[in-house]
Write a protein that holds these residues in place. Structure first.
Motif, PDB file in Angstrom:
ATOM      1  N   PRO A  91       0.793  -1.224   0.000  1.00  0.00           N
ATOM      2  CA  PRO A  91       0.000   0.000   0.000  1.00  0.00           C
ATOM      3  C   PRO A  91       0.830   1.281   0.000  1.00  0.00           C
ATOM      4  O   PRO A  91       0.350   2.330  -0.417  1.00  0.00           O
ATOM      5  CB  PRO A  91      -0.817  -0.111   1.283  1.00  0.00           C
ATOM      6  CG  PRO A  91       0.022  -0.946   2.186  1.00  0.00           C
ATOM      7  CD  PRO A  91       0.752  -1.902   1.294  1.00  0.00           C
ATOM      8  N   ALA A  92       2.056   1.190   0.476  1.00  0.00           N
ATOM      9  CA  ALA A  92       2.936   2.359   0.560  1.00  0.00           C
ATOM     10  C   ALA A  92       4.380   1.886   0.434  1.00  0.00           C
ATOM     11  O   ALA A  92       4.676   0.711   0.701  1.00  0.00           O
ATOM     12  CB  ALA A  92       2.726   3.078   1.896  1.00  0.00           C
ATOM     13  N   PRO A  93       5.267   2.773   0.043  1.00  0.00           N
ATOM     14  CA  PRO A  93       6.679   2.372  -0.062  1.00  0.00           C
ATOM     15  C   PRO A  93       7.199   1.818   1.274  1.00  0.00           C
ATOM     16  O   PRO A  93       6.969   2.401   2.333  1.00  0.00           O
ATOM     17  CB  PRO A  93       7.400   3.670  -0.426  1.00  0.00           C
ATOM     18  CG  PRO A  93       6.348   4.511  -1.074  1.00  0.00           C
ATOM     19  CD  PRO A  93       5.063   4.157  -0.368  1.00  0.00           C
ATOM     20  N   GLY A  94       7.843   0.666   1.197  1.00  0.00           N
ATOM     21  CA  GLY A  94       8.435   0.059   2.385  1.00  0.00           C
ATOM     22  C   GLY A  94       7.464  -0.626   3.309  1.00  0.00           C
ATOM     23  O   GLY A  94       7.813  -1.015   4.424  1.00  0.00           O
ATOM     24  N   GLU A  95       6.208  -0.790   2.868  1.00  0.00           N
ATOM     25  CA  GLU A  95       5.193  -1.380   3.732  1.00  0.00           C
ATOM     26  C   GLU A  95       4.512  -2.544   3.015  1.00  0.00           C
ATOM     27  O   GLU A  95       4.001  -2.398   1.920  1.00  0.00           O
ATOM     28  CB  GLU A  95       4.162  -0.323   4.102  1.00  0.00           C
ATOM     29  CG  GLU A  95       3.143  -0.802   5.104  1.00  0.00           C
ATOM     30  CD  GLU A  95       2.228   0.324   5.536  1.00  0.00           C
ATOM     31  OE1 GLU A  95       2.539   0.969   6.549  1.00  0.00           O
ATOM     32  OE2 GLU A  95       1.215   0.544   4.855  1.00  0.00           O
ATOM     33  N   LEU A  96       4.526  -3.692   3.666  1.00  0.00           N
ATOM     34  CA  LEU A  96       3.866  -4.887   3.143  1.00  0.00           C
ATOM     35  C   LEU A  96       2.613  -5.117   3.973  1.00  0.00           C
ATOM     36  O   LEU A  96       2.675  -5.145   5.199  1.00  0.00           O
ATOM     37  CB  LEU A  96       4.812  -6.089   3.247  1.00  0.00           C
ATOM     38  CG  LEU A  96       4.361  -7.403   2.638  1.00  0.00           C
ATOM     39  CD1 LEU A  96       4.155  -7.260   1.132  1.00  0.00           C
ATOM     40  CD2 LEU A  96       5.391  -8.490   2.912  1.00  0.00           C
ATOM     41  N   LEU A  97       1.473  -5.252   3.300  1.00  0.00           N
ATOM     42  CA  LEU A  97       0.210  -5.493   3.978  1.00  0.00           C
ATOM     43  C   LEU A  97      -0.176  -6.953   3.769  1.00  0.00           C
ATOM     44  O   LEU A  97      -0.217  -7.430   2.632  1.00  0.00           O
ATOM     45  CB  LEU A  97      -0.886  -4.578   3.430  1.00  0.00           C
ATOM     46  CG  LEU A  97      -2.265  -4.711   4.085  1.00  0.00           C
ATOM     47  CD1 LEU A  97      -2.226  -4.224   5.531  1.00  0.00           C
ATOM     48  CD2 LEU A  97      -3.298  -3.926   3.296  1.00  0.00           C
ATOM     49  N   ILE A  98      -0.451  -7.638   4.866  1.00  0.00           N
ATOM     50  CA  ILE A  98      -0.839  -9.041   4.822  1.00  0.00           C
ATOM     51  C   ILE A  98      -2.298  -9.124   5.259  1.00  0.00           C
ATOM     52  O   ILE A  98      -2.645  -8.790   6.388  1.00  0.00           O
ATOM     53  CB  ILE A  98       0.033  -9.914   5.755  1.00  0.00           C
ATOM     54  CG1 ILE A  98       1.501  -9.819   5.370  1.00  0.00           C
ATOM     55  CG2 ILE A  98      -0.417 -11.365   5.706  1.00  0.00           C
ATOM     56  CD1 ILE A  98       2.238  -8.757   6.129  1.00  0.00           C
ATOM     57  N   ARG A  99      -3.145  -9.555   4.343  1.00  0.00           N
ATOM     58  CA  ARG A  99      -4.574  -9.727   4.634  1.00  0.00           C
ATOM     59  C   ARG A  99      -4.812 -11.204   4.918  1.00  0.00           C
ATOM     60  O   ARG A  99      -4.430 -12.066   4.130  1.00  0.00           O
ATOM     61  CB  ARG A  99      -5.406  -9.282   3.445  1.00  0.00           C
ATOM     62  CG  ARG A  99      -6.892  -9.530   3.596  1.00  0.00           C
ATOM     63  CD  ARG A  99      -7.604  -9.193   2.287  1.00  0.00           C
ATOM     64  NE  ARG A  99      -8.936  -9.724   2.253  1.00  0.00           N
ATOM     65  CZ  ARG A  99     -10.031  -9.016   2.498  1.00  0.00           C
ATOM     66  NH1 ARG A  99      -9.929  -7.736   2.791  1.00  0.00           N
ATOM     67  NH2 ARG A  99     -11.216  -9.597   2.448  1.00  0.00           N
TER      68      ARG A  99
END
Length: 175
Positions: A91-99
């Motif tokens: 969703p943003a640079p340097g950020e991994l979102l785990i659903r």
């Protein structure tokens, strides 16, 4: 000569059978070097029809997460069977979102949770364990080593998933 070869083969089979009884903990780090990395990324870009490494890695990781998802049908003999699925996004640079989605076997109950993981400062090598008993492999959170993603017990699948997520994290750390 044939007897010596038979003894060696028997010894190898014995070692493999003894080693198969213990949990396997592996890191993807042995697979992340130079030429192999370039070939791997080129193949993924070709497979997913993109020139963007991150998009290819994300698509491959999500495909593997769907392929090796822990489904209720695999949980024979367990009282509380449910489907467990994951999806990754950036969703943003340097950020991994785990659903994470958990759906009860019977009924329409769906529980969704999200976890954000900042990739900066992380060791990008994903480690996983596939215990000899049970039906799951557990990928460990690169931030603290805690259990993170649970997938169907398949050594090759867990290894490929750990490799893809490791490459994805390394790619995200570059920008």
């Amino acid at each position: 000569m044939q007897l010596g070869l038979t003894r060696r083969l028997s010894g190898l089979l014995l070692l493999l059978s003894l080693g198969g009884a213990a949990p396997v903990a592996v890191a993807a780090e042995a697979q992340l070097g130079g030429d192999e990395q370039a070939r791997y990324l080129a193949e993924l870009k070709r497979l997913y029809l993109t020139q963007d490494e991150r998009k290819a890695l994300l698509a491959h990781s999500n495909t593997l997460l769907d392929t090796y998802a822990l489904r209720a049908a695999y949980q024979v003999g367990q009282a509380q069977r449910s489907d467990l699925r994951y999806q990754l996004s950036v969703p943003a640079p340097g950020e991994l979102l785990i659903r994470q989605e958990v759906r009860a076997e019977k009924g329409m109950d769906l529980t969704v949770s999200n976890q954000r993981l900042s990739v900066f400062g992380l060791d990008p090598y994903i480690r996983y364990e596939c215990p000899a008993t049970g039906i799951v492999c557990v990928l460990q959170n690169p931030a603290d080593g805690s259990p993170w993603l649970r997938v169907l017990r398949d050594h090759q699948g867990a290894a490929e998933l750990a490799k893809a997520i490791s490459f994805l994290i390394r790619n995200m750390q570059k920008s």
